[in-house]
Design an enzyme around this catalytic site. Structure first.
Site, PDB file in Angstrom:
ATOM      1  N   GLN A 119     -18.823  12.745  21.215  1.00 48.33           N
ATOM      2  CA  GLN A 119     -18.875  12.748  22.687  1.00 48.33           C
ATOM      3  C   GLN A 119     -19.898  13.769  23.200  1.00 48.33           C
ATOM      4  O   GLN A 119     -20.669  13.488  24.114  1.00 48.33           O
ATOM      5  CB  GLN A 119     -17.473  13.076  23.232  1.00 48.33           C
ATOM      6  CG  GLN A 119     -17.357  13.076  24.738  1.00 48.33           C
ATOM      7  CD  GLN A 119     -17.384  11.666  25.331  1.00 48.33           C
ATOM      8  OE1 GLN A 119     -17.243  10.673  24.606  1.00 48.33           O
ATOM      9  NE2 GLN A 119     -17.584  11.568  26.628  1.00 48.33           N
ATOM     10  N   LEU A 120     -19.918  14.927  22.596  1.00 48.64           N
ATOM     11  CA  LEU A 120     -20.821  15.993  23.065  1.00 48.64           C
ATOM     12  C   LEU A 120     -22.290  15.681  22.761  1.00 48.64           C
ATOM     13  O   LEU A 120     -23.180  16.295  23.336  1.00 48.64           O
ATOM     14  CB  LEU A 120     -20.419  17.342  22.458  1.00 48.64           C
ATOM     15  CG  LEU A 120     -19.079  17.900  22.956  1.00 48.64           C
ATOM     16  CD1 LEU A 120     -18.759  19.225  22.283  1.00 48.64           C
ATOM     17  CD2 LEU A 120     -19.078  18.076  24.472  1.00 48.64           C
ATOM     18  N   ARG A 131     -29.697  21.193  24.062  1.00 46.65           N
ATOM     19  CA  ARG A 131     -29.764  20.075  25.017  1.00 46.65           C
ATOM     20  C   ARG A 131     -29.538  20.579  26.446  1.00 46.65           C
ATOM     21  O   ARG A 131     -28.553  21.277  26.714  1.00 46.65           O
ATOM     22  CB  ARG A 131     -28.677  19.048  24.643  1.00 46.65           C
ATOM     23  CG  ARG A 131     -28.549  17.884  25.583  1.00 46.65           C
ATOM     24  CD  ARG A 131     -29.637  16.877  25.375  1.00 46.65           C
ATOM     25  NE  ARG A 131     -29.432  15.687  26.185  1.00 46.65           N
ATOM     26  CZ  ARG A 131     -30.332  14.728  26.288  1.00 46.65           C
ATOM     27  NH1 ARG A 131     -31.493  14.800  25.652  1.00 46.65           N
ATOM     28  NH2 ARG A 131     -30.085  13.671  27.030  1.00 46.65           N
ATOM     29  N   PHE A 182      -8.858  -2.786  -2.163  1.00 43.18           N
ATOM     30  CA  PHE A 182      -9.330  -1.497  -1.620  1.00 43.18           C
ATOM     31  C   PHE A 182      -9.564  -0.471  -2.729  1.00 43.18           C
ATOM     32  O   PHE A 182      -9.314   0.723  -2.530  1.00 43.18           O
ATOM     33  CB  PHE A 182      -8.313  -0.884  -0.638  1.00 43.18           C
ATOM     34  CG  PHE A 182      -7.915  -1.751   0.525  1.00 43.18           C
ATOM     35  CD1 PHE A 182      -8.831  -2.570   1.156  1.00 43.18           C
ATOM     36  CD2 PHE A 182      -6.610  -1.713   1.009  1.00 43.18           C
ATOM     37  CE1 PHE A 182      -8.458  -3.351   2.250  1.00 43.18           C
ATOM     38  CE2 PHE A 182      -6.225  -2.482   2.108  1.00 43.18           C
ATOM     39  CZ  PHE A 182      -7.154  -3.302   2.720  1.00 43.18           C
ATOM     40  N   GLY A 204     -23.463  12.740  23.410  1.00 42.26           N
ATOM     41  CA  GLY A 204     -23.840  11.652  24.318  1.00 42.26           C
ATOM     42  C   GLY A 204     -24.276  10.412  23.516  1.00 42.26           C
ATOM     43  O   GLY A 204     -23.753  10.160  22.424  1.00 42.26           O
ATOM     44  N   GLY A 242       0.844  -1.199   0.000  1.00 43.78           N
ATOM     45  CA  GLY A 242       0.000   0.000   0.000  1.00 43.78           C
ATOM     46  C   GLY A 242       0.871   1.236   0.000  1.00 43.78           C
ATOM     47  O   GLY A 242       1.129   1.832  -1.038  1.00 43.78           O
ATOM     48  N   GLY A 287      -2.487   8.228   0.883  1.00 44.86           N
ATOM     49  CA  GLY A 287      -1.225   8.384   1.619  1.00 44.86           C
ATOM     50  C   GLY A 287      -1.538   8.621   3.086  1.00 44.86           C
ATOM     51  O   GLY A 287      -2.263   9.564   3.428  1.00 44.86           O
ATOM     52  N   GLU A 315      -4.589  15.046  -5.453  1.00 46.26           N
ATOM     53  CA  GLU A 315      -5.392  14.053  -4.716  1.00 46.26           C
ATOM     54  C   GLU A 315      -5.408  14.404  -3.235  1.00 46.26           C
ATOM     55  O   GLU A 315      -6.446  14.391  -2.576  1.00 46.26           O
ATOM     56  CB  GLU A 315      -4.793  12.649  -4.935  1.00 46.26           C
ATOM     57  CG  GLU A 315      -5.354  11.615  -3.981  1.00 46.26           C
ATOM     58  CD  GLU A 315      -5.066  10.169  -4.383  1.00 46.26           C
ATOM     59  OE1 GLU A 315      -4.436   9.944  -5.438  1.00 46.26           O
ATOM     60  OE2 GLU A 315      -5.477   9.258  -3.641  1.00 46.26           O
TER      61      GLU A 315
HETATM   62  C1  LIG Z   1     -11.994   2.842   1.738  1.00 49.59           C
HETATM   63  C2  LIG Z   1     -10.664   2.777   1.035  1.00 49.59           C
HETATM   64  C3  LIG Z   1     -10.559   3.259  -0.262  1.00 49.59           C
HETATM   65  C4  LIG Z   1      -9.347   3.160  -0.930  1.00 49.59           C
HETATM   66  N1  LIG Z   1      -9.270   3.542  -2.244  1.00 49.59           N
HETATM   67  C5  LIG Z   1      -8.145   3.258  -2.956  1.00 49.59           C
HETATM   68  C6  LIG Z   1      -8.111   3.433  -4.374  1.00 49.59           C
HETATM   69  O1  LIG Z   1      -9.097   3.880  -5.002  1.00 49.59           O
HETATM   70  N2  LIG Z   1      -6.991   3.086  -5.039  1.00 49.59           N
HETATM   71  C7  LIG Z   1      -5.898   2.588  -4.405  1.00 49.59           C
HETATM   72  O2  LIG Z   1      -4.915   2.292  -5.073  1.00 49.59           O
HETATM   73  N3  LIG Z   1      -5.894   2.396  -3.063  1.00 49.59           N
HETATM   74  C8  LIG Z   1      -6.997   2.710  -2.333  1.00 49.59           C
HETATM   75  N4  LIG Z   1      -7.022   2.498  -0.985  1.00 49.59           N
HETATM   76  C9  LIG Z   1      -5.838   1.973  -0.322  1.00 49.59           C
HETATM   77  C10 LIG Z   1      -5.120   2.999   0.551  1.00 49.59           C
HETATM   78  O3  LIG Z   1      -4.532   3.989  -0.238  1.00 49.59           O
HETATM   79  C11 LIG Z   1      -4.100   2.215   1.400  1.00 49.59           C
HETATM   80  O4  LIG Z   1      -4.849   1.460   2.342  1.00 49.59           O
HETATM   81  C12 LIG Z   1      -3.112   3.140   2.092  1.00 49.59           C
HETATM   82  O5  LIG Z   1      -2.243   3.733   1.164  1.00 49.59           O
HETATM   83  C13 LIG Z   1      -2.270   2.404   3.145  1.00 49.59           C
HETATM   84  O6  LIG Z   1      -1.721   1.241   2.621  1.00 49.59           O
HETATM   85  P1  LIG Z   1      -1.893  -0.149   3.416  1.00 49.59           P
HETATM   86  O7  LIG Z   1      -3.329  -0.318   3.726  1.00 49.59           O
HETATM   87  O8  LIG Z   1      -1.227  -1.208   2.621  1.00 49.59           O
HETATM   88  O9  LIG Z   1      -1.146   0.073   4.775  1.00 49.59           O
HETATM   89  P2  LIG Z   1       0.432  -0.128   5.039  1.00 49.59           P
HETATM   90  O10 LIG Z   1       1.216   0.541   3.978  1.00 49.59           O
HETATM   91  O11 LIG Z   1       0.696  -1.571   5.284  1.00 49.59           O
HETATM   92  O12 LIG Z   1       0.607   0.671   6.391  1.00 49.59           O
HETATM   93  C14 LIG Z   1       0.167   0.178   7.660  1.00 49.59           C
HETATM   94  C15 LIG Z   1       0.550   1.207   8.718  1.00 49.59           C
HETATM   95  O13 LIG Z   1       1.980   1.382   8.724  1.00 49.59           O
HETATM   96  C16 LIG Z   1       2.300   2.736   8.531  1.00 49.59           C
HETATM   97  N5  LIG Z   1       3.528   2.866   7.738  1.00 49.59           N
HETATM   98  C17 LIG Z   1       3.807   2.321   6.527  1.00 49.59           C
HETATM   99  N6  LIG Z   1       5.027   2.702   6.119  1.00 49.59           N
HETATM  100  C18 LIG Z   1       5.524   3.497   7.088  1.00 49.59           C
HETATM  101  C19 LIG Z   1       6.759   4.223   7.251  1.00 49.59           C
HETATM  102  N7  LIG Z   1       7.697   4.217   6.295  1.00 49.59           N
HETATM  103  N8  LIG Z   1       6.941   4.922   8.381  1.00 49.59           N
HETATM  104  C20 LIG Z   1       5.972   4.972   9.337  1.00 49.59           C
HETATM  105  N9  LIG Z   1       4.783   4.321   9.246  1.00 49.59           N
HETATM  106  C21 LIG Z   1       4.583   3.612   8.127  1.00 49.59           C
HETATM  107  C22 LIG Z   1       1.134   3.320   7.772  1.00 49.59           C
HETATM  108  O14 LIG Z   1       1.064   4.726   7.917  1.00 49.59           O
HETATM  109  C23 LIG Z   1      -0.039   2.599   8.441  1.00 49.59           C
HETATM  110  O15 LIG Z   1      -0.376   3.246   9.624  1.00 49.59           O
HETATM  111  C24 LIG Z   1      -8.215   2.625  -0.272  1.00 49.59           C
HETATM  112  C25 LIG Z   1      -8.330   2.166   1.041  1.00 49.59           C
HETATM  113  C26 LIG Z   1      -9.536   2.218   1.679  1.00 49.59           C
HETATM  114  C27 LIG Z   1      -9.642   1.629   3.056  1.00 49.59           C
END
Ligand SMILES: Cc1cc2nc3c(=O)[nH]c(=O)nc-3n(C[C@H](O)[C@H](O)[C@H](O)COP(=O)(O)OP(=O)(O)OC[C@H]3O[C@@H](n4cnc5c(N)ncnc54)[C@H](O)[C@@H]3O)c2cc1C
Length: 380
Positions: free
Chosen positions: A337-338, A269, A157, A340, A132, A365, A243
């Site tokens: 929270q506000l 409230r 995703f 309730g 990701g 990102g 984006e």
């Molecule tokens: C509802 C939804 C819609 C989406 N739509 C799209 C879409 O249209 N197209 C598409 O391509 N993707 C899409 N995504 C994917 C989304 O962009 C990714 O989920 C996101 O980029 C994070 O990647 P990951 O889930 O693999 O998490 P990971 O990359 O595995 O990260 C997991 C955790 O580790 C942290 N982390 C990773 N690397 C580091 C680092 N170097 N330093 C510190 N922390 C780090 C991350 O910040 C996160 O908290 C979507 C996701 C969702 C849930």
């Protein structure tokens, strides 16, 4: 504070968007939330109303304006209405620039009219089950087979994953090239070997279809390569600023709207014989959030103006994205929270905003990756 960035034409556009929401979106929204997907009719209605392809040249059926303030208005109004499921911002601001900026003349003629009239819904597929944040870990690959590219792999995703007619897919084309061995391909509905998996069950944004995509020996015609061969990384970096700004714009609009609803609620409230708004703690909560929103709004409006004048840099877009989305998350939690117990009920707008908004610090990102980008620019 009165916002200075809009001219009368933006105000008129805001009225058009509000009328569109009232007529074509809100009456059906609960149904779409239950279905896990919006209706294609709404996309066609958006096309007819001129809400698609705002930045696409008029000769292809678009709005012909590079002024990002119109996109900001669209994002703000959809957010205020609590209707993120009809993902016009994704289509216009996130995917649109890939087609307008990278497509050949022949590709533009093939795709842009449908992009603008709502008959070709789009998606962008970067994320995979194993990659990701780190796009270098992508495994989906395309082999050059002369007449066509042979595409194999899977994505997950993907927003608009079920509805999409055109999917921009990031795939490896030069395995030893690392980040500079990736290319973009446009995969079209109906191509043999292109299959959709589950419409994923999420905690929020339920009307928005988010899906897995699979590519088994898909023969992608040569003329569906988008941009430069092995150039995807540069193309992605170029377009990710818009984006991120677009996500940040929705985030501050959501926070402001939550604050508005909550300010009204605490005045109405009563507890212990007086309105909640008479308690110092509650007044400080509202004052804190109002201040944070006002400061963030000033920065965001500056970013919108800069972007409308010719492009916001990646670092400021990252700052806007992480700051505004983290603010949205904090405000949503405090406003819930506000309220309730009422705030915890799924049909309450605050509860909906809480779950719908939670993804904002993750997609486009993550907050951590935004800070990496900013840190790298300052510290190397
Ligand atoms: C509802 C939804 C819609 C989406 N739509 C799209 C879409 O249209 N197209 C598409 O391509 N993707 C899409 N995504 C994917 C989304 O962009 C990714 O989920 C996101 O980029 C994070 O990647 P990951 O889930 O693999 O998490 P990971 O990359 O595995 O990260 C997991 C955790 O580790 C942290 N982390 C990773 N690397 C580091 C680092 N170097 N330093 C510190 N922390 C780090 C991350 O910040 C996160 O908290 C979507 C996701 C969702 C849930």
């Amino acid at each position: 504070m009165k916002r200075q960035i809009f001219a009368p034409e933006h105000d008129a556009f805001r009225e058009t968007v509000r009328a569109f929401l009232a007529r074509e979106v809100l009456p059906y929204y609960e149904q779409w939330e239950n279905d896990g997907i919006v209706s294609r009719d709404a996309w066609r209605a958006a096309g007819k109303q001129g809400l698609l392809g705002l930045a696409v040249d008029e000769e292809y059926g678009g709005g012909g304006t590079a002024d990002f303030r119109f996109s900001a208005v669209l994002a703000e109004e959809f957010t205020r209405a609590g209707a993120p499921g009809l993902a016009l911002g994704l289509h216009n601001d996130i995917i649109g620039p890939y087609l307008t900026g990278l497509a050949t003349e022949e590709q533009k003629r093939r795709w842009l009219p449908g992009f603008c009239d709502g008959t070709l819904i789009t998606a962008i597929a970067m994320t995979e089950p194993g990659a990701g944040s780190d796009l270098q870990g992508i495994r989906t690959h395309a082999e050059d087979r002369g007449e066509h590219w042979l595409l194999n792999g899977s994505k997950t995703f993907i927003s608009n994953g079920i509805l999409a007619d055109l999917v921009i897919v990031v795939a490896k084309t030069t395995p030893e090239g690392g980040a500079h061995g990736l290319s973009l391909f446009v995969v079209e509905r109906g191509m043999e070997g292109f299959e959709r998996g589950r419409n994923l069950d999420k905690i929020g944004q339920k009307a928005q279809d988010t899906a897995e995509l699979f590519f088994h020996d898909v023969r992608v015609p040569r003329e569906n390569l988008l941009g430069e061969l092995d150039g995807a990384f540069v193309h992605l970096m170029t377009n990710l600023a818009q984006e991120r700004l677009s996500i940040a714009v929705a985030a501050i609009a959501a926070a402001e709207h939550l604050l508005e609803i909550t300010t009204h609620y605490v005045k109405e409230r009563e507890a212990f014989g007086r309105p909640l708004s008479s308690k110092q703690h509650i007044r400080f909560e509202i004052a804190d959030m109002a201040t944070e929103c006002a400061v963030t709004r000033a920065f965001l409006d500056r970013c919108i103006e800069d972007h409308s004048r010719g492009g916001l840099d990646a670092v400021h877009a990252s700052m806007a994205k992480w700051w505004a989305t983290e603010l949205q998350k904090r405000v949503a939690d405090r406003c819930l929270q506000l309220h309730g117990g009422y705030g915890y009920m799924t049909d309450h707008p605050v509860a909906r905003a809480f779950t719908d908004g939670r993804i904002q610090t993750i997609y486009g990102g993550t907050t951590e990756i935004m800070k990496e980008i900013i840190g790298r620019s300052l510290l190397g």
